[in-house]
Design a protein around this motif. Sequence first.
Motif, PDB file in Angstrom:
ATOM      1  N   ALA A  70      -2.512   7.223   6.389  1.00 26.38           N
ATOM      2  CA  ALA A  70      -2.942   5.943   6.546  1.00 26.38           C
ATOM      3  C   ALA A  70      -2.488   5.287   7.908  1.00 26.38           C
ATOM      4  O   ALA A  70      -2.668   4.356   8.274  1.00 26.38           O
ATOM      5  N   THR A 143      -3.793   8.288  -1.484  1.00 27.36           N
ATOM      6  CA  THR A 143      -3.901   8.028  -0.145  1.00 27.36           C
ATOM      7  C   THR A 143      -4.808   6.580   0.014  1.00 27.36           C
ATOM      8  O   THR A 143      -4.655   5.534   0.959  1.00 27.36           O
ATOM      9  N   GLU A 144      -5.773   6.066  -1.043  1.00 26.95           N
ATOM     10  CA  GLU A 144      -6.268   4.693  -1.021  1.00 26.95           C
ATOM     11  C   GLU A 144      -5.121   3.761  -1.190  1.00 26.95           C
ATOM     12  O   GLU A 144      -5.275   2.609  -0.504  1.00 26.95           O
ATOM     13  N   GLN A 147      -3.472   3.374   2.360  1.00 24.39           N
ATOM     14  CA  GLN A 147      -4.334   2.649   3.168  1.00 24.39           C
ATOM     15  C   GLN A 147      -4.363   1.053   2.609  1.00 24.39           C
ATOM     16  O   GLN A 147      -4.312   0.400   3.603  1.00 24.39           O
ATOM     17  N   LYS A 151      -3.547  -2.109   5.255  1.00 20.11           N
ATOM     18  CA  LYS A 151      -4.199  -3.436   5.347  1.00 20.11           C
ATOM     19  C   LYS A 151      -3.421  -4.615   4.965  1.00 20.11           C
ATOM     20  O   LYS A 151      -3.586  -5.685   5.854  1.00 20.11           O
TER      21      LYS A 151
END
Length: 173
Positions: A70, A143-144, A147, A151
């Motif tokens: 990320a 992983t999501e 990320q 953000k």
Amino acid sequence: GGRLRELASSVRSGDPANYEAQSAKIYWKSLFVGEDFKRLPGEGVGGRNALLDYGYSILRGHSMRAVLSAGLTPAIGLYHKGRSNAFALADDLIEPFRPAIDYSIARLDEDANIDDSDIKRYLLQATVSSFREDGASVPTVMTEFAQQFGKYAEGEIELIDPPIWNPINCRHL
């Protein structure tokens, strides 16, 4: 359930009332019903503690990869801090994923041994099993989540929606 929710809603910065320890005691007792279990992380104690240490170590590796992929700075954590921890952020982001390991270990016999290669294989499988109803694996969701955190840190989003694990999604067991 109810007491844990009550304690969770009462936790304050720095946890001056020690609600986390109180919650942990209730959690472990409800997970390992009828056992006299005390969590002793990293102390070289066998049994369930060794299984948890092993499973969390593998999970931590997935979290490290997620943080790095990320583009985040892994040494800068939110709650985990210290110059000696190069992956403090990975240790922060791993938290929503621990129940998948805990549940997998709770399903094993109390005398399961970390030296058994089948047990190690089982724990490895638990760290890559389905995490969500759509079948997304633990590493994919991790992983999501990393990320999403990126953000949030960059101000692109205002809130983080941490993943919530449900044992129904754990297809490897």
